[in-house]
Design a protein around this motif. Structure first.
Motif, PDB file in Angstrom:
ATOM      1  N   TYR A   1       0.833  -1.194   0.000  1.00  0.00           N
ATOM      2  CA  TYR A   1       0.000   0.000   0.000  1.00  0.00           C
ATOM      3  C   TYR A   1       0.873   1.250   0.000  1.00  0.00           C
ATOM      4  CZ  TYR A   1      -3.226   3.664   1.346  1.00  0.00           C
ATOM      5  OH  TYR A   1      -3.956   4.831   1.352  1.00  0.00           O
ATOM      6  N   ARG A   2       0.630   2.110  -0.970  1.00  0.00           N
ATOM      7  CA  ARG A   2       1.316   3.393  -1.086  1.00  0.00           C
ATOM      8  C   ARG A   2       0.284   4.457  -1.402  1.00  0.00           C
ATOM      9  NH1 ARG A   2       4.617   0.739   0.911  1.00  0.00           N
ATOM     10  NH2 ARG A   2       6.772   0.277   0.263  1.00  0.00           N
ATOM     11  N   HIS A   3       0.553   5.668  -0.990  1.00  0.00           N
ATOM     12  CA  HIS A   3      -0.380   6.745  -1.299  1.00  0.00           C
ATOM     13  C   HIS A   3       0.370   8.066  -1.394  1.00  0.00           C
ATOM     14  CE1 HIS A   3      -0.469   8.850   2.635  1.00  0.00           C
ATOM     15  NE2 HIS A   3      -0.190   7.653   3.117  1.00  0.00           N
ATOM     16  N   ARG A   4      -0.249   8.976  -2.112  1.00  0.00           N
ATOM     17  CA  ARG A   4       0.278  10.336  -2.220  1.00  0.00           C
ATOM     18  C   ARG A   4      -0.817  11.288  -1.754  1.00  0.00           C
ATOM     19  NH1 ARG A   4       1.318  13.753  -7.783  1.00  0.00           N
ATOM     20  NH2 ARG A   4       2.156  15.646  -6.803  1.00  0.00           N
ATOM     21  N   ASP A   5      -0.474  12.167  -0.847  1.00  0.00           N
ATOM     22  CA  ASP A   5      -1.448  13.106  -0.303  1.00  0.00           C
ATOM     23  C   ASP A   5      -1.795  14.148  -1.361  1.00  0.00           C
ATOM     24  OD1 ASP A   5      -3.043  14.761   1.139  1.00  0.00           O
ATOM     25  OD2 ASP A   5      -1.587  15.218   2.714  1.00  0.00           O
ATOM     26  N   LEU A   6      -3.045  14.109  -1.829  1.00  0.00           N
ATOM     27  CA  LEU A   6      -3.497  15.059  -2.845  1.00  0.00           C
ATOM     28  C   LEU A   6      -4.135  16.301  -2.235  1.00  0.00           C
ATOM     29  CD1 LEU A   6      -5.100  12.545  -5.381  1.00  0.00           C
ATOM     30  CD2 LEU A   6      -2.769  13.482  -5.377  1.00  0.00           C
ATOM     31  N   GLY A   7      -4.243  16.351  -0.920  1.00  0.00           N
ATOM     32  CA  GLY A   7      -4.886  17.481  -0.278  1.00  0.00           C
ATOM     33  C   GLY A   7      -6.290  17.136   0.188  1.00  0.00           C
ATOM     34  N   PHE A   8      -6.952  18.106   0.785  1.00  0.00           N
ATOM     35  CA  PHE A   8      -8.273  17.897   1.353  1.00  0.00           C
ATOM     36  C   PHE A   8      -9.211  19.014   0.940  1.00  0.00           C
ATOM     37  CE2 PHE A   8      -5.233  15.821   4.111  1.00  0.00           C
ATOM     38  CZ  PHE A   8      -5.816  14.581   4.330  1.00  0.00           C
ATOM     39  N   THR A   9     -10.489  18.703   0.945  1.00  0.00           N
ATOM     40  CA  THR A   9     -11.507  19.697   0.620  1.00  0.00           C
ATOM     41  C   THR A   9     -12.608  19.650   1.668  1.00  0.00           C
ATOM     42  OG1 THR A   9     -12.799  18.171  -0.749  1.00  0.00           O
ATOM     43  CG2 THR A   9     -11.062  19.439  -1.860  1.00  0.00           C
ATOM     44  N   VAL A  10     -13.153  20.819   2.002  1.00  0.00           N
ATOM     45  CA  VAL A  10     -14.248  20.924   2.957  1.00  0.00           C
ATOM     46  C   VAL A  10     -15.326  21.800   2.335  1.00  0.00           C
ATOM     47  CG1 VAL A  10     -14.938  21.593   5.282  1.00  0.00           C
ATOM     48  CG2 VAL A  10     -12.602  20.772   4.863  1.00  0.00           C
ATOM     49  N   ASP A  11     -16.540  21.258   2.231  1.00  0.00           N
ATOM     50  CA  ASP A  11     -17.668  21.996   1.677  1.00  0.00           C
ATOM     51  C   ASP A  11     -18.331  22.784   2.805  1.00  0.00           C
ATOM     52  OD1 ASP A  11     -20.054  22.904   0.554  1.00  0.00           O
ATOM     53  OD2 ASP A  11     -20.263  21.136  -0.710  1.00  0.00           O
ATOM     54  N   LEU A  12     -18.356  24.115   2.684  1.00  0.00           N
ATOM     55  CA  LEU A  12     -18.929  24.972   3.716  1.00  0.00           C
ATOM     56  C   LEU A  12     -20.286  25.525   3.314  1.00  0.00           C
ATOM     57  CD1 LEU A  12     -15.674  26.835   4.800  1.00  0.00           C
ATOM     58  CD2 LEU A  12     -16.782  24.877   5.895  1.00  0.00           C
ATOM     59  N   GLY A  13     -20.891  24.926   2.299  1.00  0.00           N
ATOM     60  CA  GLY A  13     -22.234  25.330   1.892  1.00  0.00           C
ATOM     61  C   GLY A  13     -22.241  26.529   0.975  1.00  0.00           C
ATOM     62  N   GLY A  14     -23.272  26.614   0.143  1.00  0.00           N
ATOM     63  CA  GLY A  14     -23.339  27.704  -0.830  1.00  0.00           C
ATOM     64  C   GLY A  14     -22.172  27.609  -1.795  1.00  0.00           C
ATOM     65  N   VAL A  15     -21.483  28.726  -1.969  1.00  0.00           N
ATOM     66  CA  VAL A  15     -20.311  28.731  -2.846  1.00  0.00           C
ATOM     67  C   VAL A  15     -19.017  28.682  -2.046  1.00  0.00           C
ATOM     68  CG1 VAL A  15     -21.525  29.985  -4.655  1.00  0.00           C
ATOM     69  CG2 VAL A  15     -20.256  31.258  -2.916  1.00  0.00           C
ATOM     70  N   GLN A  16     -19.122  28.520  -0.729  1.00  0.00           N
ATOM     71  CA  GLN A  16     -17.942  28.580   0.124  1.00  0.00           C
ATOM     72  C   GLN A  16     -17.313  27.206   0.326  1.00  0.00           C
ATOM     73  OE1 GLN A  16     -16.558  31.424   1.407  1.00  0.00           O
ATOM     74  NE2 GLN A  16     -18.076  32.554   0.193  1.00  0.00           N
ATOM     75  N   GLY A  17     -16.008  27.224   0.491  1.00  0.00           N
ATOM     76  CA  GLY A  17     -15.292  25.995   0.759  1.00  0.00           C
ATOM     77  C   GLY A  17     -13.901  26.293   1.270  1.00  0.00           C
ATOM     78  N   ALA A  18     -13.203  25.251   1.670  1.00  0.00           N
ATOM     79  CA  ALA A  18     -11.800  25.343   2.065  1.00  0.00           C
ATOM     80  C   ALA A  18     -11.105  24.134   1.462  1.00  0.00           C
ATOM     81  CB  ALA A  18     -11.655  25.356   3.584  1.00  0.00           C
ATOM     82  N   ALA A  19      -9.987  24.367   0.815  1.00  0.00           N
ATOM     83  CA  ALA A  19      -9.306  23.269   0.125  1.00  0.00           C
ATOM     84  C   ALA A  19      -7.812  23.546   0.045  1.00  0.00           C
ATOM     85  CB  ALA A  19      -9.884  23.084  -1.287  1.00  0.00           C
ATOM     86  N   ASN A  20      -7.037  22.476  -0.043  1.00  0.00           N
ATOM     87  CA  ASN A  20      -5.597  22.622  -0.272  1.00  0.00           C
ATOM     88  C   ASN A  20      -5.111  21.583  -1.273  1.00  0.00           C
ATOM     89  OD1 ASN A  20      -5.844  20.415   1.405  1.00  0.00           O
ATOM     90  ND2 ASN A  20      -4.084  20.918   2.688  1.00  0.00           N
ATOM     91  N   PRO A  21      -5.610  21.628  -2.510  1.00  0.00           N
ATOM     92  CA  PRO A  21      -5.171  20.653  -3.513  1.00  0.00           C
ATOM     93  C   PRO A  21      -3.668  20.770  -3.761  1.00  0.00           C
ATOM     94  CG  PRO A  21      -6.336  22.486  -4.546  1.00  0.00           C
ATOM     95  CD  PRO A  21      -6.503  22.645  -3.070  1.00  0.00           C
ATOM     96  N   PHE A  22      -2.981  19.630  -3.627  1.00  0.00           N
ATOM     97  CA  PHE A  22      -1.532  19.570  -3.831  1.00  0.00           C
ATOM     98  C   PHE A  22      -0.796  20.598  -2.968  1.00  0.00           C
ATOM     99  CE2 PHE A  22      -3.632  18.335  -7.825  1.00  0.00           C
ATOM    100  CZ  PHE A  22      -3.197  17.021  -7.906  1.00  0.00           C
ATOM    101  N   GLY A  23      -1.365  20.899  -1.777  1.00  0.00           N
ATOM    102  CA  GLY A  23      -0.699  21.794  -0.843  1.00  0.00           C
ATOM    103  C   GLY A  23      -0.989  23.263  -1.053  1.00  0.00           C
ATOM    104  N   LEU A  24      -1.810  23.611  -2.049  1.00  0.00           N
ATOM    105  CA  LEU A  24      -2.130  25.006  -2.332  1.00  0.00           C
ATOM    106  C   LEU A  24      -3.390  25.399  -1.572  1.00  0.00           C
ATOM    107  CD1 LEU A  24      -1.619  27.606  -3.987  1.00  0.00           C
ATOM    108  CD2 LEU A  24      -3.021  26.624  -5.804  1.00  0.00           C
TER     109      LEU A  24
END
Length: 440
Positions: A346-369
Motif C-alpha cells: 500500500y502506497r499513497h500520495r497526499d493530494l490534499g483535502f476539501t471541505v464543503d462549507l455550503g453555498g459557494v464557500q469551501g476550504a481546500a488545499n489541492p496539492f498543498g495550495l
C-alpha cells in the motif's frame, strides 16, 4: 483465476473499490460475493447536502448490482467470522441468518459511531452516518422551525431554534455549515417572532475546528462559520444531555430539541471477535493488507490498521481517501494471491483535502495550495464529481437547480427517530436499536 470464492464484507469506500477492482480483473473467472446491509454504496462526503435539502438522497447512493458486474450481492450484516472454518455468519435485513464460505476474504466492515460515556447522549442525540439519519435530521430541523413560528413562549421557541452539533471534524463542520444555510432559508418562509434567529452551535474538545487538517483550512472554516453566526466553541463538550437540552462542561446549560452527534468513529466491533492482534480497535495487517497468519484474509478501510509508509510506525488515518486507495490495493493483491498479477504494497500520495462549507464557500488545499471562498467551493465540488463512481450528472443537475430555484423546505415524514439510533462504541450495543421516543 479459477472459480475461487472471494468474499468481500462491507461496501463502503474500501469494500466497494475492492469489489470494483476484482470485477475488472476477474472478468467472471472467480465467484465474487459482496456482503452488505444495503444494496448501495454511500458517498458519505455529500451526506450533509442531503440533510440540508440540496441533494436528493438517491444522488449519493450508487447501485451495487448496477455498477459491479460479475459480483453477487448478498444483503446482510456480518455477525461472526470463523477464520478456522473460513466462514462468515450474517443476519439478513428481515432477521434471518445465513453463512458464506470463502477461499479469500476481504474485511472492509468500516466503522460505527463513537459514543462517549456521557449521560443522556444515547437517548437524546442522533448520529450522522447514513441516509436515514440525514433524512431524519432534515425533517427534524424543518419541524422545529415550523413549530417555533407558532410558539408563544419565547424560551420554548428559542430551544426549538437551537441546534447543537458535537464534533468539529469533517462531518460536524459540514453539517453545521449546511444546516445554518437550511434554517436561514426556512425562516424566510416562516419568520420567527420578535426577530429571533436560529442558532447553530458547533462544539469540539479540540482547540480548533478540523483538528486533523492543515491549520489554514481550519482557520478558513472557522471564519466562514462565525461570519454566518454559527456559535463555534472549541475546548468544549457536552457533560449531560436531557430532553430539555444539554449541559456543557463549562457549566452552561443550553436549551435545545436537537443534538447531533458527530464526535467520530471507531472500527466496527465485528473485528473484536476475530482473536487477532488489534491496534486501537483496528485489525493489524501488513503492508500488503494481509492479516498475519492468515494469507487468505485481507482487511482494509476503517477497520484495518494499515501501515502508513509516509509515517513509519503509524497507521494510515481513517479517511475516505485512504479507504478508497486501500480498496484498490486489496483487490489487486487478492487477484495476485490467486495467480493473476503481482501483489503490491500500500502506497499513497497526499493530494490534499476539501471541505464543503455550503453555498459557494469551501476550504481546500489541492496539492498543498491553500484555497478559500468560491474558488475552494468550486474545487471541492469538482473533486466530488470526479471521485463519485456514478450519478455525476444527477448531482450536478441538483446543484444547478439549487442555484436557480428556492430550496424546498418541507417534511417528508419517512423516518422516525427510533429507526435511526445513535450507534454505540460498545460491541454489545453497536447494532441494537436505541431507545425509541416521540420528539417534541
Amino acid at each position: 483465476m479459477s472459480r475461487s470464492r472471494i468474499l468481500i464484507v462491507g461496501a463502503g469506500f474500501a469494500g466497494y473499490r475492492t469489489a470494483r477492482t476484482l470485477s475488472k480483473l476477474s472478468r467472471g473467472k472467480a465467484d465474487i460475493t459482496l456482503l452488505n446491509p444495503t444494496d448501495y454504496f454511500l458517498y458519505l462526503p455529500l451526506l450533509p447536502q442531503v440533510a440540508a435539502g440540496v441533494l436528493e438522497p438517491r444522488r449519493v447512493t450508487v447501485s451495487l448490482s448496477g455498477t459491479l458486474p460479475h459480483v453477487r450481492l448478498v444483503l446482510g450484516e456480518s455477525q461472526h467470522v470463523d477464520l478456522a472454518a473460513r466462514t462468515v455468519h450474517y443476519r439478513d435485513p428481515e432477521g434471518g441468518s445465513g453463512r458464506l464460505t470463502y477461499d479469500r476474504l476481504v474485511l472492509a466492515v468500516g466503522s460505527v459511531n463513537k459514543l462517549l460515556p456521557i449521560p443522556g447522549v444515547a437517548e437524546y442525540a442522533h448520529g450522522f452516518r447514513g441516509v436515514p439519519e440525514a433524512l431524519y435530521l432534515r425533517d427534524k430541523v424543518t419541524r422545529q422551525i415550523e413549530l417555533a413560528t407558532a410558539e408563544s413562549d419565547p424560551e420554548t421557541c428559542r430551544a426549538r431554534c437551537t441546534f447543537v452539533v458535537v464534533g468539529a471534524g469533517y462531518t460536524g463542520t459540514e453539517v453545521a455549515a449546511q444546516g445554518q444555510l437550511l434554517t436561514e432559508a426556512l425562516v424566510r418562509r416562516h419568520p420567527l417572532s420578535s426577530g429571533m434567529k436560529p442558532r447553530w452551535m458547533l462544539l469540539d474538545i479540540a482547540d480548533r475546528l478540523l483538528p486533523e487538517l492543515d491549520e489554514r483550512l481550519s482557520r478558513t472554516a472557522d471564519r466562514v462559520l462565525r461570519e454566518r453566526g454559527v456559535d463555534v466553541r472549541t475546548k468544549t463538550s457536552v457533560k449531560e444531555a436531557t430532553k430539555e437540552g444539554v449541559l456543557l462542561d463549562t457549566g452552561e446549560s443550553v436549551p435545545t430539541k436537537t443534538l447531533i452527534w458527530c464526535v467520530g468513529v471507531r472500527p466496527d466491533p465485528v473485528v473484536d471477535g476475530l482473536d487477532r492482534p488489534l491496534d486501537r480497535g483496528r485489525l493489524v495487517v501488513d503492508e500488503y493488507l494481509n492479516v498475519p497468519g492468515h494469507p487468505e484474509v485481507f482487511a482494509c478501510g476503517d477497520a484495518a490498521a494499515v501501515p502508513d509508509p509516509q509515517h513509519p510506525g503509524k497507521s494510515a488515518p481513517m479517511t475516505a481517501q485512504h479507504a478508497w486507495r486501500q480498496g484498490r490495493t486489496a483487490g489487486t493483491n487478492v487477484a495476485a494471491s490467486l495467480g493473476h498479477g503481482t501483489r503490491v504494497p500500500y502506497r499513497h500520495r497526499d493530494l490534499g483535502f476539501t471541505v464543503d462549507l455550503g453555498g459557494v464557500q469551501g476550504a481546500a488545499n489541492p496539492f498543498g495550495l491553500a484555497l478559500s471562498g468560491p474558488l475552494a467551493g468550486a474545487v471541492t465540488r469538482g473533486y466530488h464529481l470526479a471521485a463519485m463512481p456514478d450519478n455525476r450528472v444527477r448531482v450536478a443537475a441538483d446543484w444547478l437547480l439549487e442555484a436557480a430555484l428556492p430550496r424546498q423546505g418541507v417534511q417528508l415524514g419517512l423516518v422516525r427517530s427510533g429507526s435511526v439510533p445513535l450507534e454505540s462504541a460498545s460491541p454489545e450495543l453497536a447494532r441494537v436499536p436505541g431507545h425509541p421516543r416521540e420528539d417534541d
